[in-house]
Scaffold this motif. Structure first.
Motif, PDB file in Angstrom:
ATOM      1  N   PRO A 158       0.830  -1.221   0.000  1.00 30.11           N
ATOM      2  CA  PRO A 158       0.000   0.000   0.000  1.00 30.11           C
ATOM      3  C   PRO A 158       0.857   1.260   0.000  1.00 30.11           C
ATOM      4  CG  PRO A 158      -0.850  -1.581   1.575  1.00 30.11           C
ATOM      5  CD  PRO A 158       0.466  -2.113   1.102  1.00 30.11           C
ATOM      6  N   ALA A 159       1.993   1.229   0.686  1.00 33.95           N
ATOM      7  CA  ALA A 159       2.872   2.402   0.697  1.00 33.95           C
ATOM      8  C   ALA A 159       3.366   2.701  -0.710  1.00 33.95           C
ATOM      9  CB  ALA A 159       4.048   2.150   1.637  1.00 33.95           C
ATOM     10  N   LEU A 160       3.687   1.644  -1.464  1.00 34.73           N
ATOM     11  CA  LEU A 160       4.143   1.852  -2.836  1.00 34.73           C
ATOM     12  C   LEU A 160       3.031   2.434  -3.699  1.00 34.73           C
ATOM     13  CD1 LEU A 160       6.639   1.415  -4.598  1.00 34.73           C
ATOM     14  CD2 LEU A 160       5.699  -0.806  -5.242  1.00 34.73           C
ATOM     15  N   LYS A 161       1.810   1.958  -3.502  1.00 37.67           N
ATOM     16  CA  LYS A 161       0.673   2.515  -4.223  1.00 37.67           C
ATOM     17  C   LYS A 161       0.490   3.985  -3.867  1.00 37.67           C
ATOM     18  CE  LYS A 161      -0.914  -0.972  -6.622  1.00 37.67           C
ATOM     19  NZ  LYS A 161      -0.958  -0.895  -8.107  1.00 37.67           N
ATOM     20  N   THR A 162       0.576   4.312  -2.566  1.00 38.04           N
ATOM     21  CA  THR A 162       0.465   5.706  -2.122  1.00 38.04           C
ATOM     22  C   THR A 162       1.564   6.553  -2.739  1.00 38.04           C
ATOM     23  OG1 THR A 162      -0.464   4.941  -0.020  1.00 38.04           O
ATOM     24  CG2 THR A 162       0.397   7.188  -0.091  1.00 38.04           C
ATOM     25  N   LEU A 163       2.753   5.996  -2.804  1.00 34.32           N
ATOM     26  CA  LEU A 163       3.879   6.719  -3.398  1.00 34.32           C
ATOM     27  C   LEU A 163       3.627   7.002  -4.874  1.00 34.32           C
ATOM     28  CD1 LEU A 163       6.718   7.772  -2.704  1.00 34.32           C
ATOM     29  CD2 LEU A 163       7.623   5.577  -3.448  1.00 34.32           C
ATOM     30  N   GLU A 164       3.037   6.036  -5.572  1.00 29.38           N
ATOM     31  CA  GLU A 164       2.721   6.239  -6.983  1.00 29.38           C
ATOM     32  C   GLU A 164       1.703   7.363  -7.152  1.00 29.38           C
ATOM     33  OE1 GLU A 164       4.043   4.684  -9.707  1.00 29.38           O
ATOM     34  OE2 GLU A 164       5.484   3.874  -8.272  1.00 29.38           O
ATOM     35  N   HIS A 165       0.638   7.366  -6.324  1.00 31.88           N
ATOM     36  CA  HIS A 165      -0.365   8.442  -6.393  1.00 31.88           C
ATOM     37  C   HIS A 165       0.268   9.786  -6.065  1.00 31.88           C
ATOM     38  CE1 HIS A 165      -3.849   6.059  -7.229  1.00 31.88           C
ATOM     39  NE2 HIS A 165      -3.646   5.250  -6.181  1.00 31.88           N
ATOM     40  N   LEU A 166       1.104   9.812  -5.050  1.00 25.32           N
ATOM     41  CA  LEU A 166       1.752  11.049  -4.636  1.00 25.32           C
ATOM     42  C   LEU A 166       2.625  11.600  -5.742  1.00 25.32           C
ATOM     43  CD1 LEU A 166       2.275  12.983  -2.223  1.00 25.32           C
ATOM     44  CD2 LEU A 166       4.194  11.510  -1.601  1.00 25.32           C
ATOM     45  N   GLU A 167       3.370  10.720  -6.395  1.00 24.16           N
ATOM     46  CA  GLU A 167       4.311  11.181  -7.410  1.00 24.16           C
ATOM     47  C   GLU A 167       3.620  11.628  -8.682  1.00 24.16           C
ATOM     48  OE1 GLU A 167       8.399   9.551  -9.600  1.00 24.16           O
ATOM     49  OE2 GLU A 167       6.956   8.131  -8.742  1.00 24.16           O
ATOM     50  N   HIS A 168       2.623  10.885  -9.117  1.00 22.36           N
ATOM     51  CA  HIS A 168       2.035  11.140 -10.431  1.00 22.36           C
ATOM     52  C   HIS A 168       0.772  11.994 -10.384  1.00 22.36           C
ATOM     53  CE1 HIS A 168       4.878   8.391 -12.251  1.00 22.36           C
ATOM     54  NE2 HIS A 168       4.525   7.433 -11.412  1.00 22.36           N
ATOM     55  N   THR A 169       0.102  12.068  -9.248  1.00 24.87           N
ATOM     56  CA  THR A 169      -1.171  12.797  -9.182  1.00 24.87           C
ATOM     57  C   THR A 169      -1.056  14.091  -8.383  1.00 24.87           C
ATOM     58  OG1 THR A 169      -2.344  10.697  -9.311  1.00 24.87           O
ATOM     59  CG2 THR A 169      -3.603  12.611  -8.571  1.00 24.87           C
ATOM     60  N   TYR A 170      -0.451  14.062  -7.229  1.00 29.54           N
ATOM     61  CA  TYR A 170      -0.482  15.211  -6.317  1.00 29.54           C
ATOM     62  C   TYR A 170       0.727  16.132  -6.475  1.00 29.54           C
ATOM     63  CZ  TYR A 170      -4.306  12.746  -4.054  1.00 29.54           C
ATOM     64  OH  TYR A 170      -5.484  12.118  -3.799  1.00 29.54           O
ATOM     65  N   LEU A 171       1.907  15.570  -6.503  1.00 26.91           N
ATOM     66  CA  LEU A 171       3.096  16.433  -6.568  1.00 26.91           C
ATOM     67  C   LEU A 171       3.167  17.287  -7.832  1.00 26.91           C
ATOM     68  CD1 LEU A 171       5.900  14.189  -5.029  1.00 26.91           C
ATOM     69  CD2 LEU A 171       4.859  16.226  -4.054  1.00 26.91           C
ATOM     70  N   PRO A 172       2.753  16.810  -9.008  1.00 31.89           N
ATOM     71  CA  PRO A 172       2.808  17.705 -10.187  1.00 31.89           C
ATOM     72  C   PRO A 172       2.001  18.988 -10.008  1.00 31.89           C
ATOM     73  CG  PRO A 172       2.542  15.436 -10.883  1.00 31.89           C
ATOM     74  CD  PRO A 172       2.380  15.449  -9.404  1.00 31.89           C
ATOM     75  N   GLN A 173       0.938  18.977  -9.172  1.00 33.90           N
ATOM     76  CA  GLN A 173       0.115  20.173  -8.968  1.00 33.90           C
ATOM     77  C   GLN A 173       0.825  21.234  -8.137  1.00 33.90           C
ATOM     78  OE1 GLN A 173      -3.588  18.894  -7.288  1.00 33.90           O
ATOM     79  NE2 GLN A 173      -3.977  17.363  -8.897  1.00 33.90           N
ATOM     80  N   VAL A 174       1.794  20.839  -7.336  1.00 37.37           N
ATOM     81  CA  VAL A 174       2.474  21.796  -6.451  1.00 37.37           C
ATOM     82  C   VAL A 174       3.983  21.648  -6.603  1.00 37.37           C
ATOM     83  CG1 VAL A 174       0.632  21.968  -4.755  1.00 37.37           C
ATOM     84  CG2 VAL A 174       2.262  20.089  -4.603  1.00 37.37           C
ATOM     85  N   SER A 175       4.413  21.335  -7.793  1.00 38.18           N
ATOM     86  CA  SER A 175       5.816  21.007  -8.002  1.00 38.18           C
ATOM     87  C   SER A 175       6.755  22.191  -7.803  1.00 38.18           C
ATOM     88  CB  SER A 175       6.002  20.443  -9.420  1.00 38.18           C
ATOM     89  OG  SER A 175       5.562  21.402 -10.376  1.00 38.18           O
TER      90      SER A 175
END
Length: 770
Positions: A158-175
């Motif tokens: 689950p941590a890896l899945k969360t990391l994938e969402h964080l990297e590809h979905t959330y961080l680009p918005q506030v990069s």
């Protein structure tokens, strides 16, 4: 004149060129005039060009002057009007300045208020922007916090899945924020951390299943045993109470309760410490003991990280190493059955795990990989079993090992592994089992023969009689009619040997169980092993007893009687084998039992030993002979040693009543011939240099005693005077000397019907000299 014309032409060309250059200078931008001027200086007429240029300048000046003179009056009028306007403008400026001063004074407070409003508006806009930015950043921070919690609780997938969402979905918005850049820089480290931790979990899993392979295998083999017992119960249900009772120990391999449990449970509940279950409790599934989640997690993690191939190679490499360790048998494995059981449990546990991985993961292991491991395991296992089983000398341990190998093969067959080579190897162990059985039964036969009293079995009641008849197939109507007490003709070793032969057959049958052999193959195996038992083991045991130094004639006679009855029982052994294998003896290629030959050979050996033993006894008596060859006295009775010898022979032949007639007759004839030959040698031996007629008379009395014994018929079946013929040579020789009938001997010599036909001239001459 021509020169004048040429000079004029050149002048015209120069003038035209200068005119062109001037037009170009007038029409060309000042920045680009350089090349034009260079063309002037390249020529030689720049003086004339300068003149031309001056002329052109003066022309333009005149045109400018004309134009200025034309517009001068209008310019003067414009200046006059402008001067008038300046005065009005000054008045207007003063009014505007005054108005501005008043406005500034009046609007000072408004400016302050507007400035405050501006600041409020700016703050409001900043707050709104901040809220918007925070709304964008909060999910990122929440996801990062969630990631940390998952890492802390070791929920790596689950941590890896969360990391994938964080990297590809959330961080680009506030990069563009610095903290996001820190997070982005930290993401590879987090991935490596997840990768390393999951690999550590996998290593712990591999180490755990290596330690618990024997428990997993034990559970799987229990399940296979239970299923086989259940199948046996279903097969035997219609035959309860049938003849199978007589073969109870031939069909009992393990005493376990029957519980049906699927060997392919999909539950993963961790590696458990399962206590030995009670017989009425269900054995847990083999996979119930193992938590495969570390493998699945690590596989998913490496797949997501794009390193699935690396993970597959690592897993297979480690499992290959573990397979080699599992397949290495302990050096003392052959000493106990538990050593073999632990070895098999570990192998089964290993392949149960691999089979489960094969069916619950996609491509982590494939059928080719499993088949390769199994081929290696099969070859190493068979080699180890061949080596260690060869050290085993206990047939019970070999039988238990066979049952364990069958269970091992059946268990792995449930999981789809080919086990034909194991059953082929069991056929090799069968030969070794037969050898160990033969060694064991050699000891059994030796004990039976050594402990036997070699006397007919006495029975004093009907119950004892039936007991003996129940142990050995014997029918004799005359014996049945006799009153109790009575005796069987054979001794106790007959029913004991017969029953031990049956026990040997049962032991052979036990090994053939569950080997997937046809009835014909089982029958052939049993018959060949039984033939070895009869022709080698039992035959050697009988021969050893017969050849013993201290064996007596009574024992030899009883052995002949016993082997005669055992020979007759061979047909019952044939029927016994037929009953337990259901293969008729008339079937093509059915092996015949060689028991008849074995017992005949033993009987012939005993007969020869009887003849030898009798002769030795006769020699012992003859050693007591003490003739006084020089005596002059005439005796009136036979020598004491000969009387004792005849008494011994009478008592001995009295025991021969139960022997076959020819055996007794041959023994009696052999003894008489040996006695006659020994007496002849005694009379003619070189040490006796002289003898008297008195000594011959005493010798004659002894021969008469022998003839009287022969006439008395010590063994029935001889025709009249047949036995006396053994002493005919002695009789004719003694009659010749006692009656001194040399004239008749010499007259009839060479005649076919002469009175002293059996007297050898050399013998007669030798005795005459003495």
């Amino acid at each position: 004149m021509e020169r004048g014309k040429m000079a004029e032409a050149e002048s015209l060309e120069t003038a035209a060129e200068h005119e062109r250059i001037l037009r170009e200078i007038e029409s060309t931008d000042t920045a680009c005039i350089g090349p034009t001027l260079r063309s002037v200086y390249d020529g030689e007429e720049h003086g004339r060009f300068m003149e031309k240029l001056e002329t052109r300048i003066r022309n333009h000046d005149r045109e400018i002057e004309k134009m200025c003179n034309f517009h001068y009056q209008g310019f003067v009028d414009s200046i006059t009007e402008l001067l008038k306007v300046r005065g009005e403008a000054q008045k207007l400026k003063n009014q505007v300045t005054d108005t501005n001063r008043k406005l500034q004074h009046e609007g000072k407070e408004l400016v302050i208020a507007m400035e405050e409003l501006k600041q409020c508006r700016l703050q409001q806009r900043n707050i709104s922007a901040t809220v918007d930015k925070l709304m964008l950043c909060l999910p990122v921070l929440e996801m990062y916090s969630k990631l940390r919690d998952q890492m802390k609780t070791k929920r790596h997938y689950p941590a890896l899945k969360t990391l994938e969402h964080l990297e590809h979905t959330y961080l680009p918005q506030v990069s563009h924020y610095r903290f996001c850049k820190v997070m982005v820089d930290n993401i590879p480290k987090l991935r490596e951390e997840i990768k390393d931790v999951s690999m550590s979990d996998l290593k712990d899993f591999l180490e755990s299943i290596r330690k618990h392979s024997d428990k997993i295998g034990e559970t799987a083999m229990k399940q296979a045993q239970q299923q086989r017992n259940l199948d046996n119960i279903v097969l035997q249900q219609p035959r309860i109470g049938s003849k199978r009772k007589s073969k109870k120990d031939a069909y009992t391999i393990f005493d376990t309760e029957i519980e049906s449990t699927s060997p392919k449970s999909e539950q993963d509940s961790g590696i458990l410490d399962v206590e030995d279950e009670e017989d009425d409790e269900e054995v847990p599934g083999a996979q119930d003991l193992v938590d495969f989640s570390p493998v699945y997690r690590c596989l998913h993690i490496y797949s997501v990280l794009g390193a699935r191939e690396t993970f597959e190679n690592y897993y297979r490499k480690q499992r290959r190493k573990q397979a080699r360790l599992v397949l290495q048998p302990p050096s003392n494995m052959h000493e106990t059955l538990d050593g073999y059981r632990k070895y098999f449990n570990q192998i089964v546990g290993f392949f149960v795990v691999e089979d489960h991985i094969l069916h619950t993961t996609q491509g982590l292991v494939n059928r080719a990989y499993i088949d390769e491991l199994w081929e290696m395991a099969l070859s190493k296992t068979i080699a180890a079993l061949r080596t260690h089983s060869s050290y085993c000398s206990d047939p019970n341990l070999v039988l238990d090992l066979k049952n364990l190998i069958v269970l091992f093969a059946d268990t792995l067959q449930v999981y789809g592994f080919p086990v034909n080579q194991l059953f082929d190897m069991l056929l090799e162990i069968r030969d070794q089992y037969s050898e160990t059985l033969l060694k064991k039964w050699a000891g059994i036969f030796r004990n039976i023969l050594d402990s036997d009293n070699y006397s007919p079995i006495p029975v004093i009641s009907e119950e004892m009689y039936k007991k003996v008849v129940g142990q050995f197939p014997f029918q004799d109507t005359e014996l049945e009619k006799q009153p109790f007490p009575k005796k069987f003709p054979f001794s106790e070793f007959v029913p004991k040997v017969y029953n031990q032969i049956k026990e040997f057959i049962y032991a052979c049958l036990k090994f053939s169980e569950d080997l997937h052999l046809s009835s014909t193959e089982v029958d052939d195996m049993i018959r060949k092993s039984t033939n070895l038992l009869l022709t080698r083991t039992l035959s050697n045991s009988l021969q050893n007893v017969i050849k013993r130094k201290n064996i007596g004639l009574t024992e030899l006679v009883q052995i002949i009687i016993n082997t005669t009855h055992l020979e007759k029982s061979c047909k019952y052994l044939e029927e016994f084998i037929t009953n337990i294998t259901n293969v008729l003896p008339e079937t093509v290629h059915t092996t015949k039992l060689y028991g008849t030959t074995t017992f005949k050979d033993a009987r012939h050996a005993a007969e020869e030993e009887i003849y030898t033993n009798l002769n030795q006894k006769i020699d012992q008596f003859l050693q007591l002979a003490d003739y006084d060859w020089m005596t002059g006295d005439l005796g009136n009775k036979a020598s004491d040693y000969l009387v004792d010898l005849i008494a011994f022979l009478r008592s001995t032949f009295a025991v021969f009543t139960h022997l076959p007639g020819k055996v007794a007759q041959t023994a009696c004839m052999s003894a008489c011939k040996h006695l006659a030959t020994s007496l002849m040698q005694l009379l003619l031996e070189a040490e006796v240099r002289q003898l008297t007629l008195g000594a011959l008379q005493q010798f004659n009395l002894d021969v008469r005693e022998c003839e009287q014994f022969a006439r008395s018929g010590p063994v029935p079946g001889f025709q009249e005077d047949t036995l006396q013929l053994a002493f005919i040579d002695l009789r004719q020789l003694l009659d010749l000397f006692i009656q001194w009938d040399w004239s008749t001997y010499l007259a009839d010599y060479g005649q076919p019907n002469c009175k002293y036909l059996r007297v050898n001239p050399v013998t007669a001459l030798t005795l005459l000299e003495k």
